[in-house]
Design a protein around this motif. Sequence first.
Motif, PDB file in Angstrom:
ATOM      1  N   LYS A  38      -2.034 -17.122  -8.531  1.00  0.00           N
ATOM      2  CA  LYS A  38      -1.736 -16.611  -9.872  1.00  0.00           C
ATOM      3  C   LYS A  38      -3.008 -16.420 -10.685  1.00  0.00           C
ATOM      4  CE  LYS A  38       1.138 -15.549 -13.253  1.00  0.00           C
ATOM      5  NZ  LYS A  38       0.198 -15.288 -14.355  1.00  0.00           N
ATOM      6  N   HIS A  39      -3.932 -17.357 -10.594  1.00  0.00           N
ATOM      7  CA  HIS A  39      -5.175 -17.241 -11.366  1.00  0.00           C
ATOM      8  C   HIS A  39      -5.983 -16.035 -10.909  1.00  0.00           C
ATOM      9  CE1 HIS A  39      -8.721 -18.310 -13.624  1.00  0.00           C
ATOM     10  NE2 HIS A  39      -9.449 -18.347 -12.519  1.00  0.00           N
ATOM     11  N   HIS A  40      -6.104 -15.848  -9.600  1.00  0.00           N
ATOM     12  CA  HIS A  40      -6.858 -14.699  -9.092  1.00  0.00           C
ATOM     13  C   HIS A  40      -6.172 -13.387  -9.455  1.00  0.00           C
ATOM     14  CE1 HIS A  40      -9.128 -17.207  -5.823  1.00  0.00           C
ATOM     15  NE2 HIS A  40      -9.635 -17.331  -7.035  1.00  0.00           N
ATOM     16  N   GLU A  41      -4.850 -13.381  -9.415  1.00  0.00           N
ATOM     17  CA  GLU A  41      -4.115 -12.179  -9.807  1.00  0.00           C
ATOM     18  C   GLU A  41      -4.402 -11.830 -11.267  1.00  0.00           C
ATOM     19  OE1 GLU A  41       0.337 -11.840 -10.987  1.00  0.00           O
ATOM     20  OE2 GLU A  41       0.263 -11.381  -8.838  1.00  0.00           O
ATOM     21  N   ASP A  42      -4.385 -12.845 -12.122  1.00  0.00           N
ATOM     22  CA  ASP A  42      -4.639 -12.606 -13.544  1.00  0.00           C
ATOM     23  C   ASP A  42      -6.062 -12.103 -13.772  1.00  0.00           C
ATOM     24  OD1 ASP A  42      -2.079 -13.425 -14.155  1.00  0.00           O
ATOM     25  OD2 ASP A  42      -2.662 -15.469 -14.694  1.00  0.00           O
ATOM     26  N   MET A  52      -9.666  -7.664 -15.147  1.00  0.00           N
ATOM     27  CA  MET A  52     -10.875  -6.867 -14.939  1.00  0.00           C
ATOM     28  C   MET A  52     -10.526  -5.392 -14.728  1.00  0.00           C
ATOM     29  SD  MET A  52     -13.189  -9.022 -15.445  1.00  0.00           S
ATOM     30  CE  MET A  52     -14.579  -7.954 -15.051  1.00  0.00           C
ATOM     31  N   ALA A  53      -9.426  -5.127 -14.019  1.00  0.00           N
ATOM     32  CA  ALA A  53      -8.997  -3.740 -13.832  1.00  0.00           C
ATOM     33  C   ALA A  53      -8.630  -3.104 -15.171  1.00  0.00           C
ATOM     34  CB  ALA A  53      -7.807  -3.681 -12.879  1.00  0.00           C
ATOM     35  N   ARG A  54      -7.963  -3.881 -16.013  1.00  0.00           N
ATOM     36  CA  ARG A  54      -7.586  -3.352 -17.328  1.00  0.00           C
ATOM     37  C   ARG A  54      -8.814  -3.053 -18.175  1.00  0.00           C
ATOM     38  NH1 ARG A  54      -6.360  -6.007 -22.112  1.00  0.00           N
ATOM     39  NH2 ARG A  54      -6.172  -8.027 -21.077  1.00  0.00           N
ATOM     40  N   GLN A  55      -9.832  -3.913 -18.088  1.00  0.00           N
ATOM     41  CA  GLN A  55     -11.058  -3.655 -18.846  1.00  0.00           C
ATOM     42  C   GLN A  55     -11.721  -2.358 -18.384  1.00  0.00           C
ATOM     43  OE1 GLN A  55     -11.781  -5.601 -21.540  1.00  0.00           O
ATOM     44  NE2 GLN A  55      -9.867  -6.569 -20.910  1.00  0.00           N
ATOM     45  N   GLY A  56     -11.761  -2.153 -17.064  1.00  0.00           N
ATOM     46  CA  GLY A  56     -12.368  -0.934 -16.542  1.00  0.00           C
ATOM     47  C   GLY A  56     -11.609   0.314 -16.938  1.00  0.00           C
ATOM     48  N   TRP A  60      -0.747   2.493 -12.600  1.00  0.00           N
ATOM     49  CA  TRP A  60      -1.006   2.323 -11.172  1.00  0.00           C
ATOM     50  C   TRP A  60      -1.808   1.049 -10.911  1.00  0.00           C
ATOM     51  CZ3 TRP A  60      -4.779   1.734  -7.551  1.00  0.00           C
ATOM     52  CH2 TRP A  60      -4.444   2.043  -6.221  1.00  0.00           C
ATOM     53  N   TRP A  61      -2.857   0.831 -11.694  1.00  0.00           N
ATOM     54  CA  TRP A  61      -3.682  -0.365 -11.483  1.00  0.00           C
ATOM     55  C   TRP A  61      -2.926  -1.645 -11.840  1.00  0.00           C
ATOM     56  CZ3 TRP A  61      -7.687  -1.367  -8.654  1.00  0.00           C
ATOM     57  CH2 TRP A  61      -8.522  -0.326  -8.260  1.00  0.00           C
ATOM     58  N   LYS A  62      -2.058  -1.561 -12.810  1.00  0.00           N
ATOM     59  CA  LYS A  62      -1.244  -2.734 -13.136  1.00  0.00           C
ATOM     60  C   LYS A  62      -0.349  -3.091 -11.962  1.00  0.00           C
ATOM     61  CE  LYS A  62       2.007  -4.539 -16.563  1.00  0.00           C
ATOM     62  NZ  LYS A  62       2.757  -4.260 -17.821  1.00  0.00           N
ATOM     63  N   SER A  63       0.258  -2.081 -11.345  1.00  0.00           N
ATOM     64  CA  SER A  63       1.091  -2.319 -10.175  1.00  0.00           C
ATOM     65  C   SER A  63       0.259  -2.813  -9.002  1.00  0.00           C
ATOM     66  CB  SER A  63       1.828  -1.030  -9.797  1.00  0.00           C
ATOM     67  OG  SER A  63       2.618  -1.210  -8.647  1.00  0.00           O
ATOM     68  N   ARG A  89       0.831  -1.204   0.000  1.00  0.00           N
ATOM     69  CA  ARG A  89       0.000   0.000   0.000  1.00  0.00           C
ATOM     70  C   ARG A  89       0.870   1.261   0.000  1.00  0.00           C
ATOM     71  NH1 ARG A  89      -2.574  -2.661   4.204  1.00  0.00           N
ATOM     72  NH2 ARG A  89      -2.139  -0.937   5.647  1.00  0.00           N
ATOM     73  N   LEU A  90       1.970   1.227   0.760  1.00  0.00           N
ATOM     74  CA  LEU A  90       2.890   2.370   0.767  1.00  0.00           C
ATOM     75  C   LEU A  90       3.532   2.559  -0.615  1.00  0.00           C
ATOM     76  CD1 LEU A  90       4.326   4.599   2.343  1.00  0.00           C
ATOM     77  CD2 LEU A  90       6.064   2.893   3.021  1.00  0.00           C
ATOM     78  N   GLU A  91       3.858   1.447  -1.250  1.00  0.00           N
ATOM     79  CA  GLU A  91       4.439   1.506  -2.596  1.00  0.00           C
ATOM     80  C   GLU A  91       3.447   2.141  -3.578  1.00  0.00           C
ATOM     81  OE1 GLU A  91       5.118  -1.756  -6.099  1.00  0.00           O
ATOM     82  OE2 GLU A  91       5.777  -2.333  -4.075  1.00  0.00           O
TER      83      GLU A  91
END
Length: 558
Positions: A108-112, A117-121, A95-98, A35-37
């Motif tokens: 790994k599956h949940h991360e992907d 979904m973040a990328r789609q948004g 930012w969302w990618k990070s 979160r700090l990062e």
Amino acid sequence: MLAGLAKMTHSLSPMSLSLAGIDWAGHLAFAPGKRLELFSLGLEQMQQLWQNALPRPTDAPQAPAAKPDRRFADPAWQQWPFNVTSQAFLNTETWWKSATQNLPGVSKHHEDVVSFMARQGVDMLSPGNYPLTNPVVLQKTMETGGANLQQGMLNFLDDLGRTSQGLPPAGTEDYVVGKNIAATPGKVVYRNRLIELIQYSPTTDKVQPEPVLIVPAWIMKYYILDLSAHNSLIKYMVSQGHTVFCISWKNPGVDEATLCMDDYLALGVEAALDAINAIVPKQKVHAAGYCLGGTLLSIANAAMARDGQDRLASMTLFTAQTDFTEPGQLALFIDDSQLAMLEAQMRETGYLQAGQMVGAFQLLNSYDMLWSRMVSEYLLGERGKMIDLMAWNADATRMPALMHAQYLRRLFLNNDLAGGRYPVRGKPVVMADVRTPIFCVATYTDHVAPWRSVYKLHYMTPAELTFVLTKGGHNAGIVSEPGRKNRHYQILKREVGGQYLSHEDWLQQAPREEGSWWPTWSNWLKERSSGPAVTPPTLGSKDYPVLMDAPGEYVLEK
């Protein structure tokens, strides 16, 4: 009930998405360092954006300009305020990618899934997608007095009408199956409830002794390999003196709902080989499989090796996976929850709707296949030129419920073929039994069958293996006719029982060749011929008479 939910969510499992979101949010809540990062990254981006937004003295030294993102490559995006809005979007994307990647504890599956979904948004909110924040659209609107928006509305209404009536996209009417695509002369010499087998008419006085069988993917029509006359792989192979056969899969409906993977082997690959052996007797067959067809061919070859059948002279695979531990972005849509919902829906209809797979592929490459097209056609009013490859892509097919469920569970989810657990007629098969020479083609930018995944075949069989990595994507890398500009490939052969090379080492050692890989494949087959060229065989035989002209009936089914 599950099938009803699938209709409302377009077959996306809300449970699967929720689990992924909980996994990510929960671990983020207990990761103060992460979160700090992210907080520091946000502050840094805000500071940089503020500095770029301020006017600079004309005599101030200019930093070297970075290469612009291709979505904002037009010079109009470099003018204020659009340079600020585009940079803000790119910062948000970064930012969302990070935020969604490299979070300790998240599977790994949940991360992907969360990252996807973040990328789609974020993609949906791009300033390029809206007329008031896109300088190119604004400029075009001023130049035309709004005619572009008027034409864009007409394009939108036309597309809406076509979709509601189940009609193909605009421009596909210029490509007619059997006339200017899928038009290589030939005859249908066999038909069962699942396939038609096409034998193509020879164009040379002599042909190679061994015929070639092409096994296309059943997810789309076969003529990806027989497009226009200038880029038809089938036409090219016939012109090089090969006797070519090709399977044309039936577009399945309710009557085919109970067909399983064993049926696709028996009624598909094995039935086709029986017919070819009767038409071209006493000769082995060079078999080639594309995508899912290549996976099916690999299974068939392993089953023949298990059962002591020596029917193939060689096996060629085009962008086909045999190990599914890294199956590409399609894995985003494959887990137990997702498959349970999909199976419930297919049990109700008897098959997977054609548009569902098309929609999934569009999401995987949303900018090129969705947003850029909408901007061009609806905001700029410019219809993109339809090409044969796009017309083929719009000609989708259905898939039988039982077969598709087995395929997804056994291969994608459980990886049974690589694990030696895949059953054919009740007994497992393993690729380690395969001894036929293999020619394997992968493509650099394939998001369906990533080349590193295709490469895993190297440690699954000790057979002679010639691996080709060619420029292009899943389809464009295969439709790579001689004479096309800016084409190249790498190729390296591993001898029987040769030492394994990692894909990184292979990439460094494989020599680069310019041009198309098609001539290389044709010559590779000829080098494995049993003798000199012979008189072409007849079209069909007594037991397999000619039924009709190519391309047949099944390819025309909607």
